[in-house]
Design a protein around this motif. Structure first.
Motif, PDB file in Angstrom:
ATOM      1  N   VAL A  72      76.677  85.073   7.629  1.00  0.00           N
ATOM      2  CA  VAL A  72      75.543  85.545   8.447  1.00  0.00           C
ATOM      3  C   VAL A  72      75.652  85.408   9.707  1.00  0.00           C
ATOM      4  O   VAL A  72      75.541  86.144  10.716  1.00  0.00           O
ATOM      5  N   GLU A  73      76.344  84.137  10.493  1.00  0.00           N
ATOM      6  CA  GLU A  73      76.825  83.856  11.538  1.00  0.00           C
ATOM      7  C   GLU A  73      77.669  84.935  12.281  1.00  0.00           C
ATOM      8  O   GLU A  73      77.471  85.410  13.243  1.00  0.00           O
ATOM      9  N   TRP A  74      78.593  85.080  11.410  1.00  0.00           N
ATOM     10  CA  TRP A  74      79.599  86.140  11.772  1.00  0.00           C
ATOM     11  C   TRP A  74      79.066  87.655  12.097  1.00  0.00           C
ATOM     12  O   TRP A  74      79.528  88.136  13.091  1.00  0.00           O
ATOM     13  N   ILE A  75      78.292  88.088  11.209  1.00  0.00           N
ATOM     14  CA  ILE A  75      77.516  89.179  11.189  1.00  0.00           C
ATOM     15  C   ILE A  75      76.649  89.449  12.678  1.00  0.00           C
ATOM     16  O   ILE A  75      76.649  90.494  13.250  1.00  0.00           O
ATOM     17  N   GLU A  76      76.127  88.458  13.084  1.00  0.00           N
ATOM     18  CA  GLU A  76      75.356  88.312  14.184  1.00  0.00           C
ATOM     19  C   GLU A  76      76.283  88.414  15.470  1.00  0.00           C
ATOM     20  O   GLU A  76      75.878  89.000  16.548  1.00  0.00           O
ATOM     21  N   LYS A  77      77.663  88.166  15.450  1.00  0.00           N
ATOM     22  CA  LYS A  77      78.294  88.234  16.378  1.00  0.00           C
ATOM     23  C   LYS A  77      79.026  89.832  16.338  1.00  0.00           C
ATOM     24  O   LYS A  77      79.532  90.197  17.505  1.00  0.00           O
ATOM     25  N   ASN A  78      78.443  90.375  15.449  1.00  0.00           N
ATOM     26  CA  ASN A  78      78.972  91.782  15.188  1.00  0.00           C
ATOM     27  C   ASN A  78      80.374  92.459  15.179  1.00  0.00           C
ATOM     28  O   ASN A  78      81.352  91.806  15.125  1.00  0.00           O
ATOM     29  N   GLY A  79      80.319  93.752  15.245  1.00  0.00           N
ATOM     30  CA  GLY A  79      81.649  94.329  15.266  1.00  0.00           C
ATOM     31  C   GLY A  79      82.398  94.462  14.184  1.00  0.00           C
ATOM     32  O   GLY A  79      83.602  94.949  13.918  1.00  0.00           O
ATOM     33  N   PHE A  80      81.846  94.469  13.050  1.00  0.00           N
ATOM     34  CA  PHE A  80      82.548  94.736  11.702  1.00  0.00           C
ATOM     35  C   PHE A  80      81.913  96.123  11.026  1.00  0.00           C
ATOM     36  O   PHE A  80      80.978  96.434  11.294  1.00  0.00           O
ATOM     37  N   ASP A  81      83.122  96.768  10.393  1.00  0.00           N
ATOM     38  CA  ASP A  81      82.842  97.864   9.676  1.00  0.00           C
ATOM     39  C   ASP A  81      82.235  97.758   8.215  1.00  0.00           C
ATOM     40  O   ASP A  81      81.614  98.658   7.902  1.00  0.00           O
ATOM     41  N   LEU A  82      82.696  96.458   7.913  1.00  0.00           N
ATOM     42  CA  LEU A  82      82.212  96.350   6.214  1.00  0.00           C
ATOM     43  C   LEU A  82      82.263  94.827   5.956  1.00  0.00           C
ATOM     44  O   LEU A  82      83.243  94.161   6.363  1.00  0.00           O
ATOM     45  N   VAL A  83      81.509  94.328   5.040  1.00  0.00           N
ATOM     46  CA  VAL A  83      81.756  93.011   4.498  1.00  0.00           C
ATOM     47  C   VAL A  83      81.889  93.137   2.830  1.00  0.00           C
ATOM     48  O   VAL A  83      81.265  93.931   2.562  1.00  0.00           O
ATOM     49  N   LEU A  84      83.019  92.310   2.680  1.00  0.00           N
ATOM     50  CA  LEU A  84      83.188  91.801   1.372  1.00  0.00           C
ATOM     51  C   LEU A  84      82.801  90.762   0.860  1.00  0.00           C
ATOM     52  O   LEU A  84      82.994  89.773   1.478  1.00  0.00           O
ATOM     53  N   MET A  85      81.684  90.680   0.164  1.00  0.00           N
ATOM     54  CA  MET A  85      80.838  89.435  -0.032  1.00  0.00           C
ATOM     55  C   MET A  85      80.903  88.901  -1.505  1.00  0.00           C
ATOM     56  O   MET A  85      80.500  89.548  -2.396  1.00  0.00           O
ATOM     57  N   ASP A  86      81.540  87.802  -1.617  1.00  0.00           N
ATOM     58  CA  ASP A  86      81.690  86.977  -2.987  1.00  0.00           C
ATOM     59  C   ASP A  86      80.327  86.646  -3.169  1.00  0.00           C
ATOM     60  O   ASP A  86      79.420  86.295  -2.536  1.00  0.00           O
ATOM     61  N   VAL A  87      79.861  86.729  -4.599  1.00  0.00           N
ATOM     62  CA  VAL A  87      78.575  86.342  -4.958  1.00  0.00           C
ATOM     63  C   VAL A  87      78.432  85.025  -5.161  1.00  0.00           C
ATOM     64  O   VAL A  87      77.249  84.536  -4.823  1.00  0.00           O
ATOM     65  N   GLN A  88      79.457  84.378  -5.707  1.00  0.00           N
ATOM     66  CA  GLN A  88      78.951  82.852  -6.015  1.00  0.00           C
ATOM     67  C   GLN A  88      79.783  82.000  -4.862  1.00  0.00           C
ATOM     68  O   GLN A  88      81.070  81.943  -4.873  1.00  0.00           O
ATOM     69  N   MET A  89      78.939  81.362  -3.964  1.00  0.00           N
ATOM     70  CA  MET A  89      79.598  80.660  -2.953  1.00  0.00           C
ATOM     71  C   MET A  89      78.547  79.444  -2.802  1.00  0.00           C
ATOM     72  O   MET A  89      77.495  79.629  -3.114  1.00  0.00           O
ATOM     73  N   PRO A  90      79.292  78.240  -2.416  1.00  0.00           N
ATOM     74  CA  PRO A  90      78.529  77.328  -1.860  1.00  0.00           C
ATOM     75  C   PRO A  90      77.786  77.380  -0.739  1.00  0.00           C
ATOM     76  O   PRO A  90      77.911  78.255   0.200  1.00  0.00           O
ATOM     77  N   GLU A  91      76.577  76.560  -0.534  1.00  0.00           N
ATOM     78  CA  GLU A  91      75.943  76.409   0.638  1.00  0.00           C
ATOM     79  C   GLU A  91      74.990  77.595   0.652  1.00  0.00           C
ATOM     80  O   GLU A  91      73.689  77.549   0.710  1.00  0.00           O
ATOM     81  N   MET A  92      75.560  78.937   0.956  1.00  0.00           N
ATOM     82  CA  MET A  92      74.567  80.011   0.649  1.00  0.00           C
ATOM     83  C   MET A  92      75.488  81.142  -0.030  1.00  0.00           C
ATOM     84  O   MET A  92      76.497  81.494   0.591  1.00  0.00           O
ATOM     85  N   ASP A  93      74.884  81.432  -1.038  1.00  0.00           N
ATOM     86  CA  ASP A  93      75.561  82.827  -2.033  1.00  0.00           C
ATOM     87  C   ASP A  93      75.668  84.179  -1.483  1.00  0.00           C
ATOM     88  O   ASP A  93      74.650  84.133  -0.612  1.00  0.00           O
ATOM     89  N   GLY A  94      76.179  85.003  -1.948  1.00  0.00           N
ATOM     90  CA  GLY A  94      76.339  86.302  -1.693  1.00  0.00           C
ATOM     91  C   GLY A  94      74.881  86.887  -1.540  1.00  0.00           C
ATOM     92  O   GLY A  94      74.941  87.781  -0.405  1.00  0.00           O
ATOM     93  N   LEU A  95      74.149  86.617  -2.476  1.00  0.00           N
ATOM     94  CA  LEU A  95      72.942  87.209  -2.544  1.00  0.00           C
ATOM     95  C   LEU A  95      71.860  86.992  -1.638  1.00  0.00           C
ATOM     96  O   LEU A  95      71.385  87.757  -0.855  1.00  0.00           O
ATOM     97  N   GLU A  96      71.931  85.632  -1.465  1.00  0.00           N
ATOM     98  CA  GLU A  96      71.172  85.115  -0.381  1.00  0.00           C
ATOM     99  C   GLU A  96      71.614  85.439   1.000  1.00  0.00           C
ATOM    100  O   GLU A  96      70.655  85.903   1.935  1.00  0.00           O
ATOM    101  N   ALA A  97      72.677  85.487   1.384  1.00  0.00           N
ATOM    102  CA  ALA A  97      73.370  85.951   2.591  1.00  0.00           C
ATOM    103  C   ALA A  97      72.844  87.423   2.959  1.00  0.00           C
ATOM    104  O   ALA A  97      72.760  87.666   4.050  1.00  0.00           O
TER     105      ALA A  97
END
Ligand code: MN
Length: 181
Positions: free
Chosen positions: A94-119
């Protein structure tokens, strides 16, 4: 004399035995080399995937918590000439996206702290203000319909299974980028 001839014959048999063994060994060697070459040819063929996005310098954000999966994915993505930034969890993504400049995100679903769905939900929520829409592709170990629906309803655009398969990933990304145009 007769004995000598016998010995000579025996010796020649032995020599021919050795020769046969050598030939057999070299055949075995050839077989091994051929098998390896065949494997290599298959690899080369796999690397020569025809795709409209191949070679396009995409900027990818990879959100993945597993180190081995990270390394593998980065290697595959960078091989396409893509620039990869790694986020270790959803929060970082989420923090990286705010910095912008990406064409695409590959998002793992299961992650600690905040999972891919929440993010993804959070990213989509923020996009309501900016009016942007970054393509998000879910990375998941499961290929169940149920998981796919969860990803899509969280706001993801596509879905690919881990470990990453180049062809499957390309197809997914291509379709998403086409829809975007
Ligand atoms: Mn994970």
């Amino acid at each position: 004399m007769e004995l000598e001839a016998k010995i000579r014959k025996q010796q020649s048999v032995k020599i021919s035995d050795v020769l046969i063994k050598l030939v057999k060994r070299s055949k075995l060697y050839d077989n091994i080399v051929n098998a390896l070459l065949k494997k290599e040819k298959t690899k080369v063929r796999e690397a020569r995937i025809e795709s409209a996005i191949k070679g396009k310098p995409l900027k990818i954000l990879l959100a993945e918590d597993n180190l081995i999966s990270q390394k593998l994915a980065v290697r595959i993505l960078e091989k396409q000439g893509w620039k990869v930034t790694v986020a270790n969890n959803g929060k970082e993504a989420v923090e990286w996206i705010e910095k912008n400049g990406f064409d695409l995100v590959l998002m793992d679903v299961q992650m600690p702290e905040m999972d891919g769905l929440e993010a993804t939900k959070e990213i989509r929520e923020k996009e309501k203000i900016t009016g942007k829409h970054i393509p998000i592709v879910a990375l998941t170990a499961h290929a169940f319909k149920e998981d796919e629906e969860k990803c899509l309803s969280a706001g993801m655009d596509g879905y690919t299974t881990k470990p990453i398969k180049i062809q499957e990933l390309f197809k997914t990304i291509e379709n998403i980028l086409k829809e975007k145009q």
